[in-house]
Design an enzyme around this catalytic site. Structure first.
Site, mmCIF file in Angstrom:
data_model
loop_
_atom_site.group_PDB
_atom_site.id
_atom_site.type_symbol
_atom_site.label_atom_id
_atom_site.label_comp_id
_atom_site.label_asym_id
_atom_site.label_seq_id
_atom_site.Cartn_x
_atom_site.Cartn_y
_atom_site.Cartn_z
ATOM 1 C CG ASP A 51 -13.448 -9.173 -7.031
ATOM 2 O OD1 ASP A 51 -13.819 -9.851 -8.013
ATOM 3 O OD2 ASP A 51 -12.498 -8.374 -7.082
ATOM 4 C CE1 TYR A 109 -17.751 -1.855 -7.739
ATOM 5 C CE2 TYR A 109 -17.385 -0.767 -9.853
ATOM 6 C CZ TYR A 109 -17.670 -1.908 -9.115
ATOM 7 O OH TYR A 109 -17.875 -3.096 -9.770
#
Length: 253
Positions: A51, A109
């Site tokens: 994003d 992540y």
């Protein structure tokens, strides 16, 4: 002929990975570079879709060309051409049916939280005023491995066939004045990591209990979970492929 490109980027100045009309994205920068240097229109496919504001220490993309890349010092030229906040780490010739997105078996992540005022991590970590309870957060994080449906941590308006993910690692580690949350899974939903971190921080600040955390997951309702933490603390750090996808760096002079 297909190639994988391994890249890293600072997402601060980009509206995410995926190209969008009238927005500056990492994919657009990469495709502009490849099309210019290879003198043909190049379209790419990324291993994921970070994003706006999210960083990547390792991202893969693939693209097809009509003939083998035979450009001396290709990596040097790539990094000279691209903006300073995008780096090409390596490139690999692969089989024509190898796919950066569909062949990936796991992704990892990290989310960075600064627990002390740090002028050097303003754009690189989420700064907290109060120190959360790491033990409680790790207890809650460990329970993620027992669940498969993560709809409670997904953006509401998203087109996916399933909300199921297999989380294989989820833990907090204190490194100097930073808390680093690492999570690995076979796939991730949109906004999933940031929503999980926001909810875990509520556990750590004792706003909700471990039992509440379980109820949130079981509810499959995004409205019950915590607020999403800011994008600038999130990093895609690893994309893993099976042995059938051979990633041997190309030696260039």
């Amino acid at each position: 002929m297909r190639y994988f490109l391994e890249i890293a980027y600072n997402g601060k100045n980009y509206c995410g990975w995926q190209k969008q009309p009238d927005e500056n994205t990492v994919q657009q920068e990469i495709e502009h570079f490849l099309s210019t240097v290879l003198q043909q229109e190049i379209n790419t496919m990324g291993a994921g879709r970070t994003d706006a504001g999210v960083h990547a220490r390792q991202m893969y993309l693939h693209f097809d060309v009509s003939e083998a890349i035979n450009i001396p010092n290709f990596l040097y030229k790539a990094n000279s051409f691209l903006p300073p906040d995008i780096s090409v780490l390596n490139y690999y010739q692969v089989k024509d049916d190898d796919h950066t997105r569909f062949d990936a078996v796991a992704r990892e992540y990290e989310y960075h939280v600064s627990i002390a005022k740090d002028p050097f991590s303003i754009d690189a970590a989420y700064q907290l005023k109060n120190f959360p309870d790491i033990k409680l957060m790790n207890e809650a994080a460990a329970s993620l491995l027992k669940y498969s449906n993560f709809q409670a941590f997904s953006k509401v308006r998203t087109e996916v066939k399933t909300f199921n993910c297999k989380v294989t690692k989820a833990e907090w580690v204190l490194k100097n004045n930073k808390l680093v949350f690492t999570i690995s899974a076979d796939r991730f939903l949109r906004n999933m990591v940031r929503a999980i971190v926001g909810t875990l921080l509520e556990v750590g600040s004792r706003k909700i209990t471990i039992e509440d955390f379980h109820k949130i997951i079981a509810s499959k309702n995004r409205g019950n979970a915590g607020t999403s933490v800011p994008a600038h603390g999130l990093y895609l750090t690893k994309v893993i492929y099976p042995e059938t996808v051979s990633l041997q760096p190309i030696k260039t002079t």
